[in-house]
Scaffold this active site. Structure first.
Site, mmCIF file in Angstrom:
data_model
loop_
_atom_site.group_PDB
_atom_site.id
_atom_site.type_symbol
_atom_site.label_atom_id
_atom_site.label_comp_id
_atom_site.label_asym_id
_atom_site.label_seq_id
_atom_site.Cartn_x
_atom_site.Cartn_y
_atom_site.Cartn_z
ATOM 1 N N SER A 115 5.916 -0.540 -0.901
ATOM 2 C CA SER A 115 5.962 -1.789 0.134
ATOM 3 C C SER A 115 5.736 -3.103 -0.579
ATOM 4 O O SER A 115 5.248 -3.150 -1.685
ATOM 5 C CB SER A 115 4.559 -1.694 0.848
ATOM 6 O OG SER A 115 4.391 -2.628 1.588
ATOM 7 N N LYS A 140 7.324 -3.822 4.282
ATOM 8 C CA LYS A 140 6.410 -4.692 3.693
ATOM 9 C C LYS A 140 5.192 -4.635 4.683
ATOM 10 O O LYS A 140 5.403 -4.540 5.899
ATOM 11 C CB LYS A 140 6.944 -6.338 3.951
ATOM 12 C CG LYS A 140 5.867 -7.626 3.845
ATOM 13 C CD LYS A 140 5.470 -7.536 2.151
ATOM 14 C CE LYS A 140 4.225 -8.485 2.174
ATOM 15 N NZ LYS A 140 3.620 -8.255 0.722
ATOM 16 N N GLY A 155 -0.507 -12.272 -0.524
ATOM 17 C CA GLY A 155 -1.240 -12.262 0.649
ATOM 18 C C GLY A 155 -0.696 -11.974 1.946
ATOM 19 O O GLY A 155 -0.864 -12.426 3.040
ATOM 20 N N LEU A 156 0.074 -10.909 2.006
ATOM 21 C CA LEU A 156 0.762 -10.317 3.152
ATOM 22 C C LEU A 156 1.508 -11.085 4.188
ATOM 23 O O LEU A 156 1.136 -11.239 5.212
ATOM 24 C CB LEU A 156 -0.440 -9.728 3.984
ATOM 25 C CG LEU A 156 -1.277 -8.541 3.438
ATOM 26 C CD1 LEU A 156 -2.337 -7.854 4.252
ATOM 27 C CD2 LEU A 156 -0.204 -7.303 3.174
ATOM 28 N N ASN A 163 -2.724 0.441 4.700
ATOM 29 C CA ASN A 163 -2.898 -0.420 3.520
ATOM 30 C C ASN A 163 -4.492 -0.746 3.738
ATOM 31 O O ASN A 163 -4.540 -1.571 4.386
ATOM 32 C CB ASN A 163 -1.993 -1.380 3.274
ATOM 33 C CG ASN A 163 -2.098 -2.446 2.152
ATOM 34 O OD1 ASN A 163 -3.256 -2.054 1.384
ATOM 35 N ND2 ASN A 163 -1.344 -3.438 2.038
ATOM 36 N N CYS A 209 -5.377 -4.017 0.012
ATOM 37 C CA CYS A 209 -4.449 -5.327 -0.543
ATOM 38 C C CYS A 209 -5.680 -6.307 -1.103
ATOM 39 O O CYS A 209 -6.617 -6.655 -0.565
ATOM 40 C CB CYS A 209 -3.824 -6.246 0.833
ATOM 41 S SG CYS A 209 -3.131 -7.692 0.110
ATOM 42 N N GLY A 262 2.636 3.298 -9.115
ATOM 43 C CA GLY A 262 1.870 2.405 -10.088
ATOM 44 C C GLY A 262 2.356 2.308 -11.339
ATOM 45 O O GLY A 262 2.397 3.363 -12.302
ATOM 46 N N GLY A 287 7.815 0.356 -7.194
ATOM 47 C CA GLY A 287 7.489 -1.012 -6.544
ATOM 48 C C GLY A 287 8.214 -2.161 -7.655
ATOM 49 O O GLY A 287 9.355 -2.342 -7.647
HETATM 50 C C1 LIG Z 1 5.253 -8.677 -4.716
HETATM 51 C C2 LIG Z 1 4.535 -7.636 -4.369
HETATM 52 C C3 LIG Z 1 4.053 -7.386 -2.960
HETATM 53 C C4 LIG Z 1 3.367 -6.372 -2.552
HETATM 54 N N1 LIG Z 1 3.005 -5.997 -1.193
HETATM 55 C C5 LIG Z 1 2.514 -5.052 -0.676
HETATM 56 C C6 LIG Z 1 2.140 -4.974 0.447
HETATM 57 O O1 LIG Z 1 2.631 -5.720 1.641
HETATM 58 N N2 LIG Z 1 1.552 -3.790 1.030
HETATM 59 C C7 LIG Z 1 0.946 -2.670 -0.097
HETATM 60 O O2 LIG Z 1 0.375 -1.727 0.566
HETATM 61 N N3 LIG Z 1 1.352 -2.855 -1.121
HETATM 62 C C8 LIG Z 1 2.033 -4.240 -1.757
HETATM 63 N N4 LIG Z 1 2.244 -4.189 -3.059
HETATM 64 C C9 LIG Z 1 1.755 -3.167 -3.895
HETATM 65 C C10 LIG Z 1 2.997 -2.156 -4.302
HETATM 66 O O3 LIG Z 1 3.248 -1.568 -3.165
HETATM 67 C C11 LIG Z 1 2.413 -1.096 -5.312
HETATM 68 O O4 LIG Z 1 1.260 -0.429 -4.713
HETATM 69 C C12 LIG Z 1 2.017 -1.744 -6.592
HETATM 70 O O5 LIG Z 1 2.728 -2.873 -6.843
HETATM 71 C C13 LIG Z 1 2.045 -0.778 -7.792
HETATM 72 O O6 LIG Z 1 2.980 -0.010 -7.825
HETATM 73 P P1 LIG Z 1 4.177 -0.634 -9.071
HETATM 74 O O7 LIG Z 1 3.529 -0.889 -10.471
HETATM 75 O O8 LIG Z 1 5.336 0.262 -9.152
HETATM 76 O O9 LIG Z 1 4.705 -1.977 -8.563
HETATM 77 C C14 LIG Z 1 2.919 -5.280 -3.500
HETATM 78 C C15 LIG Z 1 3.291 -5.362 -4.773
HETATM 79 C C16 LIG Z 1 3.975 -6.551 -5.175
HETATM 80 C C17 LIG Z 1 4.225 -6.497 -6.575
#
Ligand SMILES: Cc1cc2nc3c(=O)[nH]c(=O)nc-3n(C[C@H](O)[C@H](O)[C@H](O)COP(=O)(O)O)c2cc1C
Ligand SMILES: Cc1cc2nc3c(=O)[nH]c(=O)nc-3n(C[C@H](O)[C@H](O)[C@H](O)COP(=O)(O)OP(=O)(O)OC[C@H]3O[C@@H](n4cnc5c(N)ncnc54)[C@H](O)[C@@H]3O)c2cc1C
Ligand SMILES: Cc1cc2nc3c(=O)[nH]c(=O)nc-3n(C[C@H](O)[C@H](O)[C@H](O)COP(=O)(O)OP(=O)(O)OC[C@H]3O[C@@H](n4cnc5c(N)ncnc54)[C@H](O)[C@@H]3O)c2cc1C
Ligand SMILES: Cc1cc2nc3c(=O)[nH]c(=O)nc-3n(C[C@H](O)[C@H](O)[C@H](O)COP(=O)(O)O)c2cc1C
Ligand code: FES
Ligand code: FES
Lengths: 303, 241, 303, 241
Positions: free
Chosen positions: C21, C45, C72-73, C128, C131, C244, C266
């Site tokens: 997401s 998202k 910030g969503l 979620n 956040c 992660g 992500g």
């Molecule tokens: C730009 C950005 C926006 C994100 N927005 C959300 C979100 O809307 N909802 C959510 O549950 N996680 C969100 N995340 C977290 C990711 O889904 C993920 O849990 C986190 O980035 C760790 O995984 P990664 O290291 O593969 O990115 C966001 C991450 C990034 C970098």
């Protein structure tokens, strides 16, 4: 000339670069690479009262941006260290060192801290309540405010030298823990110890560390360290030594702007034995470039 | 113990996945049984590799490409400069060989290369010895000709019998012998059980490689010793399994 | 032929690769790079009931082994997303997606979860509660067991589709939180969301993010994620989606060996729009090399 | 929007810290005002740089070495292959220019380069326009001759008066003009205040650069828009300061 000096509760360092505990031994090996007197200071390996072999092998795992260790406080015991290692340090390091003190009970912490307090080699005591690699004790003291308060108060009452408490980042909120230390009379804080992590060998399907989990250190933890140092800076008045993933003069300034009065360099020493030397040499040049004349003026300046 | 910038002079394959690389530069004063620790771009930790052969300004290493790091090392071009820590570890101590002892050098797999520098040295000092080299199969045999060229009596064992004596290095008579052993732990243990005395080379995962992190520390009869700085060579009486 | 399929509470994925997401939008942009139907699924998202601009600019900071975000969503609101974005997805993605559902109150979570539940595009709801970039709500729900239990139970009662709870790593102990979710009837867990971090620009002496702190993601957090997934795996029976810092097929297998039944990618998507495609293509080849015939057999196999 | 592997054809300095690099390869179908996003080894995020000039198989970019990334880019050797996302952003839309409008292109500092492709395009379409280029001092002036060579009426302003008109770009008469503006935010704002209408190019910190992360999103009169995918060019009526 840039003024790099910094004041840790009366212990004046000529520069803010301190080698971190567990990554610098007792300094002897580094003294064969370069004159370690160029450092602000260094922290000695964590000591427990009884000698400890530590955890089973393997206890090192590589990560893309750092490493895991599950050493488990390997040391020759506080009595031996106070009598031998601390004395020997005098042969190659003329400044006071920081003694990293561990324990499994409050009484043991006090005993070990007293041994450090009595050693003329030691200028400051770093109370390690954050080792992720020993089961009872260690980190148990570092995650509960009441136990932490009690421990810090007891150690403070037992020693004369400044006591800095080294906290773990593996907590929901660092602020109440930082405040407990301050309330208990701690002279300062050290942030952060390692993050808890794990790696698995996909060929053997085994955790790389015999202990499964270990402490994650190195560049990968830097953003977490900057945030935690800043959180602590915003809630306590006592000095903070910042560490976690620092590997350059730029990282040093960033950590100081977050609120650190001095910094420690850990894993960088392990990767490059000259890391601290390079940072000490780079630092005044970078300060000059950025118009910093007195490094203590940037502590916590970030807006 | 020192840091050096060494240039890759050559890299040649010895088998499918074992390579020999010669590094040139200010390599320091080396001893057989010591190792170097190589920084590779893109990897956090250095890679420890034993010294196979050396002279005043070159080091020969022989290594197996078991993972990303050794693979990267094997594919670096000639001329590339590497950041290397050298003169690491204690090395074999020839003066510890008891008078009139019958000396055998026992190597298994990638434990064979470090014995080459030792064999050369023993030869130079006119100390008689035999060699036993153990491999899984004939495809994995390395350095056999090099040992023959030194004029050493060399026995090869292979686990599958595809060359030499079928079985493990303990097929050779090691009873009452003073051994220098280097190889996988089960081999070291088997040799330890039968030999009279000797020096054994160990491996552990290492972080620093120069004695400051305690990553490699093991229990010995003399207390906690660091494989990187107090070893990698330990005498029989030091070893605790 | 390697069997890559994996079962998330009845939702069968042809392979365990799910885009995470916030790093995949609603999939449309990626569909212009490659056929996104090769994915196991993707997460949309995070949605709140009211449209949100999110936090002030700048809200991205680079780190050596990852990045910080303080988005910030940002979203168009749950009603709009359910009516437009979810429908549009059908044009380029034929499988069920995972809807990332946020909220500031329990009631809002329920409303938003229902909207996702009613959409034929959605196969699974990702709650979620982690956040780090919204002050009230969000993470407030993810750090206290009783509040979390209450929320999960309420959402579970309101919807029919499987509910997976996405937890934050910024806690002292993940185990009681994981257990609370399981006790409340959660169908699965997603671990981990971002670590809280900060970066400072040493030239301007300002935090790079207008919000100061943000969520740290990317390769640098991988060892922490592996450890937390394994901790959760050892204490709950419900499936875990691991994420992660995953950026390769090898990382995917490591995370699955730690206990993940599927993984999310992500930050890797943000750096290389083809990251997921490459992993999906690499995965069967790597499995074959390692003698893995059925990927579901390696879940939690690490010893 | 596509990924391309582009080869560095040349890199030349324009001032002390501004460089012009030409990239060759399958650059896609570009429009003035669009940008590319460059992956550099050793850096997590890509670096967004506007297209200054382009043809079917090359892109010219002009950039200032403000940090490690742009510094690394400027020192890459000719022939190096870069992973680039291209065709990013909306670009300037010439068809939006009202009939009989007096067009002025206003660039400040590193906002000047993106206007070059636009100027060329306007010329080709026989649309008349003037240029105003603002710099801090004569040492920072870039692309002036290039604009002259296009045969464009070009006014230069410098903040310190070391060349051209002393002051900011708003020294020029922009009232009732339709502008294309690119430069630092204070400049954009000042131009916005006085001009009749126009298109403004924005910059934010970006993570993805292709519309999926919301890192770059800003408030506009038409809701939340992404600078990378819905911009970087916004019309005057879209802008909310
Ligand atoms: C730009 C950005 C926006 C994100 N927005 C959300 C979100 O809307 N909802 C959510 O549950 N996680 C969100 N995340 C977290 C990711 O889904 C993920 O849990 C986190 O980035 C760790 O995984 P990664 O290291 O593969 O990115 C966001 C991450 C990034 C970098
Ligand atoms: C003192 C010493 C001498 C050595 N001499 C030789 C030699 O002469 N020839 C040779 O082929 N190999 C030798 N090894 C083993 C060699 O260090 C490893 O094979 C190599 O580090 C693997 O790196 P990699 O990136 O290819 O593997 P990866 O598995 O990707 O490495 C990941 C991490 O694990 C460590 N690691 C993996 N395997 C080992 C191992 N067996 N021992 C120690 N660390 C390991 C790596 O150093 C690295 O930190 C020696 C090891 C030690 C400790
Ligand atoms: C759409 C767009 C077009 C651009 N076009 C040009 C151009 O034509 N010429 C030019 O010189 N510069 C341009 N920039 C700015 C350029 O992207 C930055 O100067 C560059 O990314 C700095 O990278 P660095 O590693 O040198 O600096 P660092 O400060 O070390 O970079 C650290 C991080 O911050 C980001 N960053 C730093 N400054 C900026 C900035 N001003 N805008 C956006 N991100 C930034 C970097 O991308 C990186 O993620 C443009 C930016 C955007 C968003
Ligand atoms: C091998 C190793 C051993 C360590 N031993 C100790 C120790 O004995 N006492 C202690 O307080 N911290 C110890 N640490 C933690 C470091 O002092 C430091 O807090 C941590 O590594 C983060 O800093 P870094 O990223 O710069 O390494 C050790 C770290 C490593 C890598
Ligand atoms: S590897 Fe660090 S002490 Fe041996
Ligand atoms: S930078 Fe990711 S959406 Fe614009």
């Amino acid at each position: 000339m840039v003024d790099l000096s910094t004041n840790l509760s009366g212990l004046i360092l000529t520069n803010p670069i301190i080698a971190a505990s567990g990554t610098f031994g007792f300094g002897k090996e580094f003294a064969s690479f370069y004159d370690v007197n160029i450092l602000g200071s260094f922290c000695t390996k964590g000591m427990t009262y009884l000698p400890r072999l530590g955890n089973p092998q393997p206890r090192i795992a590589e990560c893309k941006a750092g490493m895991l260790n599950s050493i488990g406080l390997t040391n020759n015991g506080a009595e031996h260290i106070a009598r031998h290692e601390f004395l020997e340090i005098k042969n190659y390091f003329k400044k006071p060192v920081i003694a990293n003190v561990c324990g499994f009970t409050k009484e043991e912490y006090i005993t070990n801290a007293k041994l450090a307090d009595e050693s003329p080699t030691v200028g400051l005591i770093e109370l390690n309540v954050s080792c992720p690699n020993v089961k009872q004790g260690g980190i148990g003291f570092g995650t509960q405010t009441n136990i932490l308060f009690d421990l810090v108060k007891a150690v403070k009452n037992a020693v004369k030298k400044p006591v800095y408490v080294k906290l773990t980042p593996n907590v929901t909120d660092i602020k109440p823990l930082a405040l407990s230390c301050e309330d208990a009379g701690a002279d300062g804080l050290c942030l952060i110890n390692t993050l808890l992590g794990a790696r698995i060998d996909i060929k053997t399907r085994k955790f790389i560390l015999a202990n499964k989990y270990g402490g994650y250190s190195g560049q990968g933890i830097f953003p977490v360290a900057v945030r935690m140092v800043n959180e602590a800076f915003n809630c306590v008045k006592i000095p903070i030594i910042g560490l976690g993933g620092i590997s350059s003069a730029a990282d040093t300034l960033e950590m100081m702007m977050a609120g650190a009065r001095a910094v420690q360099i850990g894993t960088a020493n392990i990767i490059d034995p000259f890391a601290c030397k390079k940072i000490v040499e780079e630092l005044p040049i970078l300060c000059q470039k950025l118009g910093i004349n007195k490094i203590s003026e940037i502590i916590g300046i970030a807006k | 113990m020192k840091q050096a910038l060494l240039k890759i002079k050559s890299t040649v394959p010895l088998t499918n996945d074992v390579f020999k690389t010669v590094l040139e530069g200010d390599v320091g004063t080396l001893k057989a049984g010591q190792f170097i620790d190589i920084k590779l771009k893109g990897f956090t930790l250095r890679r420890p590799i034993s010294v196979c052969d050396f002279d005043d300004n070159s080091i020969t290493i022989v290594y197996k490409t078991v993972g990303e790091g050794t693979l990267a090392l094997s594919s670096l071009p000639k001329g590339k400069i590497l950041d290397v820590l050298t003169e690491l570890g204690n090395g074999y101590v020839i003066t510890k060989i008891p008078k009139n002892a019958q000396v055998v050098l026992v190597g298994g797999g990638l434990g064979v290369p470090p014995l080459y520098g030792l064999a050369k040295n023993l030869k130079k000092q006119n100390i008689n010895f035999d060699m036993v080299l153990g491999f899984n199969s004939d495809k994995e045999i390395i350095l056999y000709n090099e040992f023959l060229n030194l004029g050493v009596n060399t026995v090869v064992t292979t686990a599958d019998g595809s060359c030499g004596v079928k079985g493990f290095v303990t097929q050779a008579d090691l009873k009452n012998k003073y051994v220098f052993a280097c190889g996988p732990v089960p081999m070291l243990k088997a040799v330890y059980e039968v030999c009279a005395d000797g020096q054994f080379s160990f491996e552990t995962r290492m972080a620093c490689g120069f004695g400051v992190c305690q990553g490699c520390t093991i229990q010995t009869t003399q207390g906690f010793l660091r494989v990187c700085a107090d070893g990698p060579v330990f005498t029989k009486e030091q070893i605790v399994w």
